[in-house]
Design a protein around this motif. Structure first.
Motif, PDB file in Angstrom:
ATOM      1  N   VAL A 182     -14.679  10.065   2.725  1.00 25.99           N
ATOM      2  CA  VAL A 182     -14.369   8.632   2.673  1.00 25.99           C
ATOM      3  C   VAL A 182     -13.433   8.343   1.509  1.00 25.99           C
ATOM      4  O   VAL A 182     -12.452   7.599   1.649  1.00 25.99           O
ATOM      5  N   HIS A 183     -13.711   8.949   0.362  1.00 28.48           N
ATOM      6  CA  HIS A 183     -12.855   8.767  -0.814  1.00 28.48           C
ATOM      7  C   HIS A 183     -11.467   9.365  -0.582  1.00 28.48           C
ATOM      8  O   HIS A 183     -10.461   8.844  -1.077  1.00 28.48           O
ATOM      9  N   GLN A 184     -11.402  10.445   0.171  1.00 28.25           N
ATOM     10  CA  GLN A 184     -10.106  11.064   0.470  1.00 28.25           C
ATOM     11  C   GLN A 184      -9.213  10.131   1.293  1.00 28.25           C
ATOM     12  O   GLN A 184      -7.985  10.158   1.146  1.00 28.25           O
ATOM     13  N   PHE A 185      -9.821   9.320   2.133  1.00 28.16           N
ATOM     14  CA  PHE A 185      -9.034   8.322   2.858  1.00 28.16           C
ATOM     15  C   PHE A 185      -8.537   7.230   1.912  1.00 28.16           C
ATOM     16  O   PHE A 185      -7.456   6.663   2.120  1.00 28.16           O
ATOM     17  N   LEU A 186      -9.292   6.920   0.875  1.00 33.12           N
ATOM     18  CA  LEU A 186      -8.924   5.842  -0.038  1.00 33.12           C
ATOM     19  C   LEU A 186      -7.780   6.230  -0.975  1.00 33.12           C
ATOM     20  O   LEU A 186      -6.929   5.393  -1.307  1.00 33.12           O
ATOM     21  N   ALA A 187      -7.771   7.481  -1.412  1.00 31.59           N
ATOM     22  CA  ALA A 187      -6.870   7.897  -2.492  1.00 31.59           C
ATOM     23  C   ALA A 187      -5.480   8.261  -1.984  1.00 31.59           C
ATOM     24  O   ALA A 187      -5.323   8.879  -0.932  1.00 31.59           O
ATOM     25  N   THR A 188      -4.469   7.928  -2.771  1.00 34.85           N
ATOM     26  CA  THR A 188      -3.087   8.157  -2.348  1.00 34.85           C
ATOM     27  C   THR A 188      -2.694   9.624  -2.374  1.00 34.85           C
ATOM     28  O   THR A 188      -1.801  10.027  -1.620  1.00 34.85           O
ATOM     29  N   ASN A 189      -3.325  10.446  -3.210  1.00 36.42           N
ATOM     30  CA  ASN A 189      -2.911  11.852  -3.248  1.00 36.42           C
ATOM     31  C   ASN A 189      -3.494  12.658  -2.092  1.00 36.42           C
ATOM     32  O   ASN A 189      -2.965  13.708  -1.732  1.00 36.42           O
ATOM     33  N   THR A 190      -4.566  12.167  -1.466  1.00 39.38           N
ATOM     34  CA  THR A 190      -5.200  12.904  -0.376  1.00 39.38           C
ATOM     35  C   THR A 190      -4.952  12.271   0.989  1.00 39.38           C
ATOM     36  O   THR A 190      -5.219  12.894   2.015  1.00 39.38           O
ATOM     37  N   ASN A 191      -4.470  11.042   1.002  1.00 42.40           N
ATOM     38  CA  ASN A 191      -4.175  10.369   2.264  1.00 42.40           C
ATOM     39  C   ASN A 191      -2.679  10.109   2.356  1.00 42.40           C
ATOM     40  O   ASN A 191      -2.152   9.207   1.703  1.00 42.40           O
TER      41      ASN A 191
END
Length: 353
Positions: A182-191
């Motif tokens: 869920v956090h990976q969807f939020l963050a610009t470096n992972t999404n």
């Protein structure tokens, strides 16, 4: 000041006798198939005097596993295993919610029974290594979830929440923190997606809001919690817009009327104050590494309604009674935090006057 800890509170549909809850902590002691055991039941029951137990992260589907010997909640076997845990906790008048955690890219094929490539919002390899049966290994580049697979994953969270209730849990907490899916969807470096789940803040929070909406629809908003950790760089996460991102997420979650919001506080007090003002319901706060007096003051000051403790709860099954009476605390053993058996898990002594 500690008196602030002992007032009863109702979080959604969950009535709690006081304000000191147990934080979720990975312990790596399930079966290889992800089924909780009698040992897990004993561990959680020992700590049932906490106002609420939030369990270790529990995968909502097979691709959600990243670490060895973590539990699942998507099969009949998982439900039966978790029933042992919830029955044990309820048998000593405790309350327990199961944390739903999909690790996303923070995984290695050697740690799963299916040996598939990890999945993530985008094919961005995480820095660092993952402990595996053959030792630390570099994590592979994950496979990007298709738009259809993202929607299917939302439904997996829904089914996992239903399974948690079938297993006797009082509710679930959605893990939207610490660099997991869920956090990976939020963050610009992972999404780095270009569909409706990537780009703008509204798009990047979409998956989180859809998961929360699906879970609340399935089991009731009053039994659904959501955890965030604004600005936390754990698991190679980098948010470029924390002060805009997390208020937007909280604003979007607020109308769902969830039982609680659980914030892992990283030291940004300005943002914490902002999120407190935006969140209309029970706010659960975790200030890792601080003493009980500091945490109680957060309740007294109105920054939190409930506070969670991690390592203190791990090492002190009777932490609530120790705090009430001023008894000394056990010293935790970091060598036994992850994996193993009873040692450093169920053998911490209770205090005897």
């Amino acid at each position: 000041m500690l008196n602030a800890l002992w007032n009863p509170i109702v979080a959604g549909e969950i009535s709690l006798p006081h304000r000191l809850a147990m934080a979720p902590m990975t312990r790596d002691r399930s079966t290889p198939e992800g089924v909780p055991t009698e040992l897990n039941a004993e561990y959680y029951a020992q700590r049932a005097s906490h106002a609420l137990i939030i369990t270790e992260g529990t995968q909502p589907n097979a691709d959600g596993q990243g670490y060895l010997l973590t539990p699942g909640i998507y099969s009949e076997e998982h439900i039966a295993g978790w029933r042992k845990v919830t029955d044990a906790v309820h048998g000593v008048n405790g309350r327990i919610v199961i944390q739903l955690m999909h690790v996303g890219r923070m995984s290695h094929p050697d740690n799963t029974s299916h040996h598939r490539q990890p999945v993530a919002p985008s094919p961005v390899q995480p820095a660092g290594t993952m402990f595996t049966p053959s030792g630390p290994q570099e994590m592979p580049v994950p496979r990007e979830l298709s738009t259809e697979e993202v929607a299917a994953t939302v439904e997996d969270f829904r089914r996992a929440a239903a399974a948690a209730i079938a297993a006797g849990a009082d509710g679930v907490e959605i893990h939207g923190a610490n660099g997991y899916l869920v956090h990976q969807f939020l963050a610009t470096n992972t999404n780095q997606r270009t569909d409706q789940y990537g780009g703008s803040i509204d798009n990047r929070i979409r998956f989180a809001v859809e998961v929360a909406t699906a879970v609340a629809d399935e089991i009731g908003a009053g039994r659904t919690g959501f955890r965030i950790s604004p600005g936390n760089p754990f698991n190679d996460i980098a948010e470029s817009d924390t002060h805009e991102l997390h208020p937007a997420l909280v604003r979007a979650l607020a109308p769902l009327d969830l039982a609680y919001l659980h914030i892992g506080h990283g030291g940004d007090d300005e943002l914490l104050y902002t999120l407190r003002k935006l969140w209309p319901n029970t706010l659960v706060l975790n200030r890792a590494g601080t003493d009980i007096a500091t945490r109680a003051k957060d309740i007294e000051d109105g920054l939190a309604d409930i506070v969670t403790v991690g390592v203190m709860a791990l090492a002190n099954p009777d932490l609530v009674e120790r705090i009430r009476t001023g008894a000394p605390l056990n010293t935790p053993d970091p060598n036994t935090f992850y994996g193993g058996g009873e040692a450093g898990y169920t053998d911490y002594p209770t205090h005897t006057a």
